[in-house]
Design a protein around this motif. Sequence first.
Motif, PDB file in Angstrom:
ATOM      1  N   ALA A  21      -6.657   3.070   6.674  1.00  0.00           N
ATOM      2  CA  ALA A  21      -7.289   2.701   5.399  1.00  0.00           C
ATOM      3  C   ALA A  21      -8.602   1.970   5.645  1.00  0.00           C
ATOM      4  CB  ALA A  21      -6.343   1.820   4.580  1.00  0.00           C
ATOM      5  N   ILE A  62      -7.783  -1.191  -2.709  1.00  0.00           N
ATOM      6  CA  ILE A  62      -8.224  -2.168  -1.707  1.00  0.00           C
ATOM      7  C   ILE A  62      -9.650  -2.612  -2.030  1.00  0.00           C
ATOM      8  CG2 ILE A  62      -8.671  -2.587   0.740  1.00  0.00           C
ATOM      9  CD1 ILE A  62      -6.596  -0.404   1.358  1.00  0.00           C
ATOM     10  N   LEU A 119       0.849  -1.194   0.000  1.00  0.00           N
ATOM     11  CA  LEU A 119       0.000   0.000   0.000  1.00  0.00           C
ATOM     12  C   LEU A 119       0.884   1.243   0.000  1.00  0.00           C
ATOM     13  CD1 LEU A 119      -2.914   1.031   0.159  1.00  0.00           C
ATOM     14  CD2 LEU A 119      -2.698   1.035   2.640  1.00  0.00           C
ATOM     15  N   ASN A 120       0.594   2.142  -0.937  1.00  0.00           N
ATOM     16  CA  ASN A 120       1.409   3.346  -1.064  1.00  0.00           C
ATOM     17  C   ASN A 120       0.519   4.490  -1.544  1.00  0.00           C
ATOM     18  OD1 ASN A 120       3.611   5.054  -1.174  1.00  0.00           O
ATOM     19  ND2 ASN A 120       4.738   3.873  -2.695  1.00  0.00           N
ATOM     20  N   ILE A 121       1.125   5.664  -1.730  1.00  0.00           N
ATOM     21  CA  ILE A 121       0.351   6.844  -2.122  1.00  0.00           C
ATOM     22  C   ILE A 121       0.399   7.070  -3.622  1.00  0.00           C
ATOM     23  CG2 ILE A 121       0.669   7.950   0.109  1.00  0.00           C
ATOM     24  CD1 ILE A 121       2.876   9.632  -1.165  1.00  0.00           C
ATOM     25  N   GLY A 122       0.933   6.115  -4.368  1.00  0.00           N
ATOM     26  CA  GLY A 122       0.957   6.197  -5.822  1.00  0.00           C
ATOM     27  C   GLY A 122       1.554   4.912  -6.328  1.00  0.00           C
ATOM     28  N   VAL A 126       8.532   1.888   2.312  1.00  0.00           N
ATOM     29  CA  VAL A 126       7.831   1.127   1.267  1.00  0.00           C
ATOM     30  C   VAL A 126       8.712   0.983   0.031  1.00  0.00           C
ATOM     31  CG1 VAL A 126       5.499   1.639   2.070  1.00  0.00           C
ATOM     32  CG2 VAL A 126       6.564   3.160   0.406  1.00  0.00           C
ATOM     33  N   ASN A 175       7.252   6.718   1.105  1.00  0.00           N
ATOM     34  CA  ASN A 175       8.352   6.912   2.047  1.00  0.00           C
ATOM     35  C   ASN A 175       9.433   5.846   1.845  1.00  0.00           C
ATOM     36  OD1 ASN A 175       7.450   4.569   3.368  1.00  0.00           O
ATOM     37  ND2 ASN A 175       6.072   5.734   4.685  1.00  0.00           N
ATOM     38  N   SER A 228      -1.019   2.764   8.872  1.00  0.00           N
ATOM     39  CA  SER A 228      -1.719   3.080   7.616  1.00  0.00           C
ATOM     40  C   SER A 228      -2.860   2.108   7.368  1.00  0.00           C
ATOM     41  CB  SER A 228      -0.751   3.005   6.434  1.00  0.00           C
ATOM     42  OG  SER A 228       0.374   3.800   6.658  1.00  0.00           O
ATOM     43  N   GLU A 240      -2.731   1.733  -4.469  1.00  0.00           N
ATOM     44  CA  GLU A 240      -3.200   2.876  -3.684  1.00  0.00           C
ATOM     45  C   GLU A 240      -4.446   2.492  -2.893  1.00  0.00           C
ATOM     46  OE1 GLU A 240      -3.057   6.635  -5.924  1.00  0.00           O
ATOM     47  OE2 GLU A 240      -2.283   5.462  -7.584  1.00  0.00           O
ATOM     48  N   GLY A 241      -4.872   3.407  -2.036  1.00  0.00           N
ATOM     49  CA  GLY A 241      -5.997   3.128  -1.157  1.00  0.00           C
ATOM     50  C   GLY A 241      -7.229   2.605  -1.871  1.00  0.00           C
ATOM     51  N   ASP A 242      -7.532   3.177  -3.045  1.00  0.00           N
ATOM     52  CA  ASP A 242      -8.764   2.746  -3.718  1.00  0.00           C
ATOM     53  C   ASP A 242      -8.635   1.364  -4.352  1.00  0.00           C
ATOM     54  OD1 ASP A 242      -6.982   3.921  -5.437  1.00  0.00           O
ATOM     55  OD2 ASP A 242      -8.506   4.781  -6.736  1.00  0.00           O
TER      56      ASP A 242
END
Lengths: 321, 321
Positions: free
Chosen positions: B202, B184, B146-149, B159, B156, B198, B180-182
């Motif tokens: 999430a 999931i 899981l990451n921000i992109g 990851v 960071n 996180s 990314e989060g979506d």
Amino acid sequence: MSSSVRIALDVMGGDHGADVVLPGAEIALIRHPDIRFLLFGDEKIINAQLAARPRLAAASQVFHTDVVVRMDDKPSQALRRGRRVSSMWRAIDVVRTGEADCAVSAGNTGALMAMAKFQLRPLDGIQRAAIAAVVLGMKTPLVALLNIGTEEVKGNEHVKLAAQMLRDANLPIQFEGFVEGDDISAGTVDVVVTDGFSGNIALKSAEGAARLVAYYLQTALKRSWISMLGAAIASGAFKVLRAKMDPRTSNGGVFLGLNGTVVKSHGGTDGLGFASAIDLAIEMTRQDMTNRIAADIAGVAAILSRTAPAVEPQAEAPVGP
Amino acid sequence: MSSSVRIALDVMGGDHGADVVLPGAEIALIRHPDIRFLLFGDEKIINAQLAARPRLAAASQVFHTDVVVRMDDKPSQALRRGRRVSSMWRAIDVVRTGEADCAVSAGNTGALMAMAKFQLRPLDGIQRAAIAAVVLGMKTPLVALLNIGTEEVKGNEHVKLAAQMLRDANLPIQFEGFVEGDDISAGTVDVVVTDGFSGNIALKSAEGAARLVAYYLQTALKRSWISMLGAAIASGAFKVLRAKMDPRTSNGGVFLGLNGTVVKSHGGTDGLGFASAIDLAIEMTRQDMTNRIAADIAGVAAILSRTAPAVEPQAEAPVGP
């Protein structure tokens, strides 16, 4: 400040560039007929679009740029490649010089933050800028930190220390301690503060879940003719639901803590969404937010310096929406 | 292993204690008539409930404990106060001694993890245990961080380093890089790996968003008699939707990487949800997961030791569901 807000647009930014930015600008112009645009990007592309939008053309000045900051450029790459010559850089630069009141870009968040910080510089007392949705018109907003539990013992050291400082500092906010992920949608507080990494994950997870529920709903309604009939009869309700959930009506995150207003639009939005980001930039400008924040920061810094040593806020990483 | 799985229950754990644990045990017993329970908690409370549940009473042994680990105890407090004497400790202890095959608790996640780690000890090669939803019956699951992109430059250092190691290690999984989060909710991959902080955010953000959409839907359907009529006609579809979204059908996170099976139930679940957590513990036991994981870890450790120095996984913090 003149009431005619001058807005610099990074026309090449985002997943769709001019195809979204210029229609968005036109929508914003209908809402605010006195605004003016400074458009930065490939003049061939821009002029071709403006030919079909005479009203927007009349309100705009076009500045040609050759370089586009790519969505997957690292901030350091973007600064190297795009310095002085990219549409993103130039849009921020006119805010620095005062030729524009604010800038809006749907481009690469990390690059935009790096350039904005480099060109506009953080306000005194700020080490890193934050990206925020803006809550206007509240006297003492309820503020909380995002955490994995509401009890004081929960969470990592960063959030525990931040909470301790906020409890001690007696700021002009109502500090509510910790909230959890589900409090974001529940609206438990007015402002949820988080680091960029967790914030991005929270927003995208919520977005994904909402999309999944909508999909389940559609699938469930299509599984028999009788539920399809019911859905047709209740179609007005579904229209209300769709409008309520439309993320385009609240697009735009503002960079807080810099000497100038820069608004980041969602990269994948459409014209209506981009217009919302422009609305936000206009509102920030009209409310003179930069100067008001500078004044507040000075006051807060004085209070915090009495309660704990300075810590570096964790707000550099890009925050969705 | 005997086919009659012996399950230790922390009867005092969770928001509702015996009122949820014992009804949950009874539901599980109907599904798996050959299981046996070791019940730890206040014998007065337990025996009063068992009097009304003769079938459960016949399948259970009761062990009295005086101390309850509180939901807001720090892990260190829980270890101090609850060592040897709390229902949570005792339920784990019989897994250690082999008197039970697995333990289930709806109690304080941090305390449960601390006690489980203290009593059962991590498997060789594991520094911290993780909490996981379990994906059984897949040969080569799709796994992502899981990451921000999704771009390699995003996120960071933790990851990024983990992704690099997984790319180089050539494990018997299909490593898909970042999601990314979506992703999931979208089900892009079978397993999403994240740190506990996180992951908690999430899951709870997604839960909150789903609840908000459901609320908006209900409100929209109630706003006119015609949409209420439509909703009544389509009621079968809404029933399907409700069942689909019922979190109680997949309650339970298992602690991975310890010498023994401990399942954490959601603290606020009901009997049906607690029964799902018991189901998971039974499945883990019947599949002999502890020994299979130990064998896999030994293989993975050998592969990873060739690619990078050991890093400490970030999985100690409590993960929802």
